[in-house]
Design an enzyme around this catalytic site. Structure first.
Site, PDB file in Angstrom:
ATOM      1  N   GLU A  46      34.475 -42.108 -12.987  1.00  0.00           N
ATOM      2  CA  GLU A  46      34.713 -43.504 -12.636  1.00  0.00           C
ATOM      3  C   GLU A  46      34.920 -44.404 -13.846  1.00  0.00           C
ATOM      4  O   GLU A  46      35.451 -45.511 -13.712  1.00  0.00           O
ATOM      5  CB  GLU A  46      33.555 -44.041 -11.784  1.00  0.00           C
ATOM      6  CG  GLU A  46      32.221 -44.197 -12.506  1.00  0.00           C
ATOM      7  CD  GLU A  46      31.365 -42.943 -12.474  1.00  0.00           C
ATOM      8  OE1 GLU A  46      30.132 -43.067 -12.597  1.00  0.00           O
ATOM      9  OE2 GLU A  46      31.935 -41.842 -12.341  1.00  0.00           O
ATOM     10  N   HIS A 101      31.360 -38.414 -15.660  1.00  0.00           N
ATOM     11  CA  HIS A 101      31.606 -39.652 -14.906  1.00  0.00           C
ATOM     12  C   HIS A 101      33.110 -39.937 -14.822  1.00  0.00           C
ATOM     13  O   HIS A 101      33.687 -40.538 -15.727  1.00  0.00           O
ATOM     14  CB  HIS A 101      30.887 -40.835 -15.570  1.00  0.00           C
ATOM     15  CG  HIS A 101      29.409 -40.793 -15.416  1.00  0.00           C
ATOM     16  ND1 HIS A 101      28.763 -41.316 -14.315  1.00  0.00           N
ATOM     17  CD2 HIS A 101      28.443 -40.258 -16.208  1.00  0.00           C
ATOM     18  CE1 HIS A 101      27.456 -41.125 -14.444  1.00  0.00           C
ATOM     19  NE2 HIS A 101      27.233 -40.477 -15.579  1.00  0.00           N
ATOM     20  N   LYS A 112      34.930 -58.588 -10.863  1.00  0.00           N
ATOM     21  CA  LYS A 112      35.678 -59.797 -11.222  1.00  0.00           C
ATOM     22  C   LYS A 112      37.170 -59.667 -10.928  1.00  0.00           C
ATOM     23  O   LYS A 112      37.781 -60.594 -10.387  1.00  0.00           O
ATOM     24  CB  LYS A 112      35.463 -60.107 -12.704  1.00  0.00           C
ATOM     25  CG  LYS A 112      36.180 -61.361 -13.200  1.00  0.00           C
ATOM     26  CD  LYS A 112      35.589 -62.627 -12.606  1.00  0.00           C
ATOM     27  CE  LYS A 112      34.213 -62.889 -13.153  1.00  0.00           C
ATOM     28  NZ  LYS A 112      33.684 -64.204 -12.718  1.00  0.00           N
ATOM     29  N   GLY A 117      22.475 -41.454 -11.495  1.00  0.00           N
ATOM     30  CA  GLY A 117      21.213 -42.181 -11.459  1.00  0.00           C
ATOM     31  C   GLY A 117      20.336 -41.778 -12.631  1.00  0.00           C
ATOM     32  O   GLY A 117      20.556 -40.737 -13.256  1.00  0.00           O
ATOM     33  N   CYS A 144      27.317 -36.538 -11.528  1.00  0.00           N
ATOM     34  CA  CYS A 144      26.152 -36.518 -12.412  1.00  0.00           C
ATOM     35  C   CYS A 144      24.881 -36.229 -11.598  1.00  0.00           C
ATOM     36  O   CYS A 144      24.724 -35.140 -11.075  1.00  0.00           O
ATOM     37  CB  CYS A 144      26.062 -37.825 -13.199  1.00  0.00           C
ATOM     38  SG  CYS A 144      24.965 -37.732 -14.641  1.00  0.00           S
ATOM     39  N   TYR A 145      23.983 -37.194 -11.442  1.00  0.00           N
ATOM     40  CA  TYR A 145      22.784 -36.967 -10.623  1.00  0.00           C
ATOM     41  C   TYR A 145      23.182 -36.566  -9.207  1.00  0.00           C
ATOM     42  O   TYR A 145      22.530 -35.721  -8.584  1.00  0.00           O
ATOM     43  CB  TYR A 145      21.930 -38.236 -10.588  1.00  0.00           C
ATOM     44  CG  TYR A 145      20.654 -38.107  -9.774  1.00  0.00           C
ATOM     45  CD1 TYR A 145      19.463 -37.720 -10.372  1.00  0.00           C
ATOM     46  CD2 TYR A 145      20.651 -38.367  -8.401  1.00  0.00           C
ATOM     47  CE1 TYR A 145      18.297 -37.588  -9.623  1.00  0.00           C
ATOM     48  CE2 TYR A 145      19.490 -38.235  -7.651  1.00  0.00           C
ATOM     49  CZ  TYR A 145      18.313 -37.847  -8.271  1.00  0.00           C
ATOM     50  OH  TYR A 145      17.170 -37.711  -7.528  1.00  0.00           O
ATOM     51  N   ASP A 169      34.341 -67.506  -9.459  1.00  0.00           N
ATOM     52  CA  ASP A 169      33.480 -66.902  -8.441  1.00  0.00           C
ATOM     53  C   ASP A 169      33.127 -67.896  -7.345  1.00  0.00           C
ATOM     54  O   ASP A 169      33.287 -67.620  -6.157  1.00  0.00           O
ATOM     55  CB  ASP A 169      32.196 -66.363  -9.078  1.00  0.00           C
ATOM     56  CG  ASP A 169      32.478 -65.362 -10.181  1.00  0.00           C
ATOM     57  OD1 ASP A 169      33.581 -64.789 -10.181  1.00  0.00           O
ATOM     58  OD2 ASP A 169      31.599 -65.158 -11.031  1.00  0.00           O
TER      59      ASP A 169
END
Length: 514
Positions: A172, A170, A370, A56, A83-84, A228
């Site tokens: 991810e 991170h 997506k 964050g 992280c945060y 979508d």
């Protein structure tokens, strides 16, 4: 059916929050993104196997910093702070967080000390992606340091008595190559997940939720022909059948032949109740002279609602409006649902419908990326060409005609875009590219056409490769293909005399130009 294994991600405003959820799902473990201040009692009802605290933009020592309930550490499930999330977890458990002496942004070498638990199958030095100005500066005796960087002594930590683990980097993002192994270790070595969740579970869960919410009412779906809205329509049709009515708005900002394609596909293939509203004159009239991209999006959003009102007045029993909003739209809009993420741009389809419209909003894809939507489309039996079609922005060509929007400029762009897509398809490149399109620039360029001097329009070509549309690299289209595209555009379209290729990555650039 609800998964018996849930990983809850507490979102502290990270723009990578949903990417964490996606990484978990890639391991066939069900994940949910939750507000950072979700009550512990609500978490207890989620069949938790573990918790992840996201990154964050705030500082944990600030007075208004987002904070979670410290009782999450008494839930009896492993917790991973990123992280945060690492900083808030460490602070709550007695460590100290301060401004770092040296901020870290980008690729950094991480030295690992303990190849076990969270770091199983990892040892030595690894490249990780950092993005922080604060860090843990002092640990109490309850913590062990498992890894460090040259400027961050506590880059990986674990608590001795509680199942809490923290990483300052991170895992991810794709820029952390060992991130997949770290998630695997957390999910299977630490949380002991079985990994039996599949996209089919998502379809079943969403259909049940839609039926329970809709009851005997009807749903209107805004159908554009893109992946979508197509997947949204197919999912709703699976859930409620004939109680779905689709509205297609011709706003005058569509790709070449788009309206004919949508009408033939959805009336013939799906046999859906499709209503077509030609609102093109109204859209172009309202956009006349407007050059600011945010103002364009706002105008298009208002007219989109007006067109829906006009068509929906003819549909009896409709209480809900469904849209194909995806999570990147939500997080890039910023501050949605109290999310403390930084604002980047406004998406017209997540701006909120005015109460006077009389509809409740249904967004069944708002927690998906997506690529997950494409997988969902395949599970729903949509045609391959529709599932793998490149994304098209909600505001249409209005945000690809940079500057003033006119019929003449739109026609130039449609023809150039069609040539570009034809050539990359013929070269076998389309499926490997995440998104490709042409942009008409608000400048003119001197050229020579035959024996005459010209002063005509400039077109930029944009093609990117990406998995999640949160980050993207420009796609290296072979020179010979670019040459054919340029020659065809200049020779076949009167009014364009120069073609350029955009080689910007995201970040710092966005995929769209506006």
């Amino acid at each position: 059916m609800k998964s018996d294994e849930t990983i809850a991600i507490l979102d502290f405003g990270s723009q990578y929050g949903q990417l964490i959820a996606r990484r978990v799902r890639e391991h066939n473990v069900y994940s949910e993104l939750c507000r950072y201040d979700i009550p512990v009692e609500e978490l207890k009802r989620k069949n938790l196997k573990g918790l992840i605290l996201s990154g964050g933009p705030a500082s944990v020592y600030a007075d208004d910093a987002p904070r979670c309930d410290p009782n999450i550490f008494d839930l009896g499930v492993p917790v991973l702070g990123i992280c945060y999330g690492m900083q808030i977890g460490c602070e709550l458990l007695g460590a100290k967080v301060s401004v770092a002496q040296a901020r870290e942004y980008g690729a950094t070498k991480l030295h690992l000390r303990e190849p076990a638990g969270l770091l199983t199958h990892l040892s030595g030095e690894k490249v990780v992606w950092m993005s922080h100005g604060d860090q843990v500066t002092r640990l109490n005796d309850d913590f062990l340091s498992l890894g460090s960087t040259p400027t961050c002594p506590y880059a990986v930590v674990r608590h001795k008595r509680r199942p809490f683990f923290g990483v300052q980097f991170h895992p991810e993002v794709t820029h952390t190559p060992c991130g997949g192994q770290i998630f695997h270790n957390f999910l299977f070595e630490i949380c002991r997940c079985s990994g039996d969740w599949r996209m089919g579970n998502f379809i079943e869960q969403e259909c049940v939720k839609i039926r329970e919410r809709v009851g005997d009412d009807r749903v209107i779906c805004g159908l554009s022909g893109g992946v979508d809205s197509s997947v949204t329509a197919a999912l709703l049709h699976r859930a409620i059948g004939e109680r779905l009515a689709c509205i297609f708005v011709d706003n005058g900002l569509l790709r070449k032949g788009e309206r004919d394609h949508v009408e033939s596909t959805f009336r013939d293939h799906f046999q859906l109740d499709l209503r077509v509203v030609d609102w093109s004159d109204r859209f172009l009239e309202r956009l006349a002279g407007v050059t600011d991209p945010q103002q364009k999006r706002t105008i298009i959003g208002h007219e989109f609602i007006a067109a829906f009102r006009d068509a929906s007045d003819r549909i009896r029993g409709a209480r809900y409006l469904a849209q194909g909003t995806l999570y990147p739209d939500v997080i890039e809009s910023g501050h949605k649902d109290g999310n403390p993420a930084a604002n980047i741009k406004l998406h017209h389809n997540v701006g909120g419908l005015p109460e006077e419209l009389g509809f409740e909003l249904i967004e069944p894809l708002r927690n998906l990326f997506k690529d997950e939507v494409r997988i969902l489309g395949e599970h729903l039996g949509l045609p391959e060409g529709m599932v793998w079609r490149h994304p098209f922005p909600g505001p249409g060509l209005a945000v690809r005609v940079v500057g003033a929007v006119t019929r003449e400029r739109l026609d130039l762009l449609r023809d150039a875009d069609e040539i570009f897509l034809e050539e990359i398809t013929a070269a076998g490149l389309y499926r490997g590219i995440g998104q490709a399109f042409a942009v008409l620039l608000p400048v003119s360029s001197v050229g020579v056409m035959g024996d005459d001097r010209s002063y005509d329009n400039v077109v930029a070509l944009r093609a990117v490769e990406t998995r999640d549309y949160m980050t993207a690299d420009w796609y290296p289209i072979p020179y010979e293909v670019l040459g054919r595209v340029s020659n065809r555009i200049i020779n076949e379209i009167r009014g364009i005399n120069r073609v350029v290729y955009d080689i910007s990555s995201k970040p710092p650039a966005t995929i769209e130009w506006e």
